[in-house]
Motif scaffolding. Structure first.
Motif, short mmCIF file in Angstrom:
data_model
loop_
_atom_site.label_atom_id
_atom_site.label_comp_id
_atom_site.label_asym_id
_atom_site.label_seq_id
_atom_site.Cartn_x
_atom_site.Cartn_y
_atom_site.Cartn_z
N VAL A 178 16.97 -20.95 -21.26
CA VAL A 178 18.30 -21.53 -21.42
C VAL A 178 19.29 -20.39 -21.64
O VAL A 178 18.90 -19.28 -22.04
N SER A 180 21.38 -29.08 -25.16
CA SER A 180 20.96 -29.44 -23.80
C SER A 180 22.08 -29.44 -22.76
O SER A 180 21.81 -29.62 -21.58
N LEU A 204 23.08 -31.52 -17.80
CA LEU A 204 22.07 -31.57 -18.85
C LEU A 204 20.79 -30.92 -18.37
O LEU A 204 20.50 -30.92 -17.16
N LEU A 205 20.03 -30.39 -19.31
CA LEU A 205 18.67 -29.99 -18.97
C LEU A 205 17.98 -31.16 -18.28
O LEU A 205 18.15 -32.32 -18.66
N ASN A 217 22.70 -21.59 -25.90
CA ASN A 217 22.06 -22.90 -26.02
C ASN A 217 20.84 -22.89 -26.91
O ASN A 217 20.22 -23.94 -27.11
N GLY A 245 13.31 -28.69 -17.87
CA GLY A 245 13.39 -29.18 -19.24
C GLY A 245 12.39 -28.58 -20.21
O GLY A 245 11.71 -27.59 -19.92
N THR A 254 20.08 -34.77 -28.45
CA THR A 254 20.71 -35.82 -27.65
C THR A 254 21.09 -37.00 -28.54
O THR A 254 22.26 -37.25 -28.80
N CYS A 266 15.07 -33.28 -22.30
CA CYS A 266 16.39 -32.72 -22.63
C CYS A 266 16.37 -31.96 -23.95
O CYS A 266 17.14 -31.03 -24.14
N ASP A 267 15.53 -32.44 -24.86
CA ASP A 267 15.59 -31.96 -26.25
C ASP A 267 14.32 -31.21 -26.63
O ASP A 267 13.22 -31.60 -26.24
N LEU A 280 17.31 -26.54 -29.15
CA LEU A 280 17.96 -26.47 -27.85
C LEU A 280 19.21 -27.34 -27.81
O LEU A 280 19.19 -28.51 -28.20
#
Length: 321
Positions: free
Chosen positions: A116, A82, A101-102, A120, A108, A138, A66-67, A80
């Protein structure tokens, strides 16, 4: 391109579907940007993805992460955000019913490249390393929103963080200390409590321990195991801010205490792009060094996933290129 991805859902043995190998280079839709990833961090969300939670079977294979942090094609360093929202939505994107979310719908950050929406890719301020920036999207963003947007706490007031060593908890300790709060923390082991003290907690206690006084706010991500203690810890008119329930989602509500003492219980999820930008500025200006418990090259991602699954780390796990 090189990537770490979930080949298929595996509810019982999530690491069995973790794959380290090659994936196709991403295409860049109109209005999106391509980011060369320099660091990505691991979240519990990635283990849920491996288990098939929150993602449709047809979305696999799915690149995890996600990050992350990286650079745009013009060399701009970015972090990023997410949450991918509906382009027609206005306002707080955490309330967008179509948000995702990613790693839920879009690939990801645990790869050479990620694409993205342009909004983002948030500029990274100087004074934060790529690894530090990669943990922000996150856990740290969740902590920032809980503390500064939701809790209503003022500098000098007392906050209790339930659970000493997770990503959100360590972020809350560091952010609260930097913002002038009195920070109390509970932890199950001496090692976890020592970590909280090292990060700036003013006092640490065993889980469920009687506290020396009442607190203005409790920050909850544990759930059933700590909820009764959280309710008892609050002063009249105090607030619990809850972002998760890792020990179970069905706590005893203690409604008599809730209404008689006029307590508040507030839910909080992730954060907005603006909150991420503000968080990055605060961390840079305050000279905060986010707690990174384990840093590995992306090629050794399996080791990091196993450490998270076994609960062997304190702070965030980061993979670098």
């Amino acid at each position: 391109m090189f990537a770490v991805y979930a080949a298929e859902p595996n509810a019982d043995a999530p690491l069995d579907s973790l794959t380290v190998g090659e994936r196709p280079d991403p295409e860049v839709p109109e209005g999106w940007v391509k980011v060369k990833v320099t660091a990505a961090s691991l979240n519990m969300h990635d283990l849920w993805t491996l288990r098939g939670v929150g993602i449709k079977p047809e979305q696999f294979p799915m690149i995890l992460g996600c990050d992350g942090a990286g650079t745009l094609e013009d060399g701009t360093e970015v972090v990023l955000h997410s949450i991918i929202g509906d382009p027609t939505w206005s306002g707080d994107e955490t309330l967008d019913p179509k948000r995702t979310l990613l790693t839920e719908k879009h690939q990801g950050a645990m790869a050479d490249f990620i694409v993205v929406p342009a909004r983002n890719a948030v500029p990274k301020p100087e004074g934060i390393t790529p690894s530090q920036a990669a943990v922000m999207g996150t856990a740290w963003l969740t902590a920032y929103r809980m503390l500064f947007t939701k809790s209503g706490l003022q500098p000098g007031q007392t906050m209790l963080v339930q659970g000493a060593s997770g990503g959100v908890s360590t972020a809350l300790v560091q952010l609260g200390r930097a913002a002038g709060m009195t920070v109390w923390v509970t932890g199950r082991t001496e090692e976890k409590r020592n970590l909280a003290e090292k990060l700036g907690a003013h006092a640490v206690f065993e889980s469920g321990a009687r506290l020396p006084g009442k607190v203005d706010a409790v920050f909850e991500s544990v759930g059933e195991a700590t909820w009764k203690h959280s309710m008892r810890a609050l002063r009249p008119g105090g607030v619990i801010v809850c972002c998760g329930s890792t020990s179970g989602p069905n706590p005893g509500a203690d409604l008599q205490r809730l209404f008689f003492l006029q307590l508040s219980v507030i839910g909080s999820t992730m954060g907005t792009r603006q909150e991420l930008a503000d968080l990055l500025s605060f961390v840079a200006n305050a000279g905060i060094s986010p707690e990174i418990g384990l840093e590995l090259p992306l090629e050794q991602a399996t080791e990091g996933f196993r450490a998270m699954l076994d609960g062997d780390t304190a702070g965030k796990i980061v993979f670098t290129h």
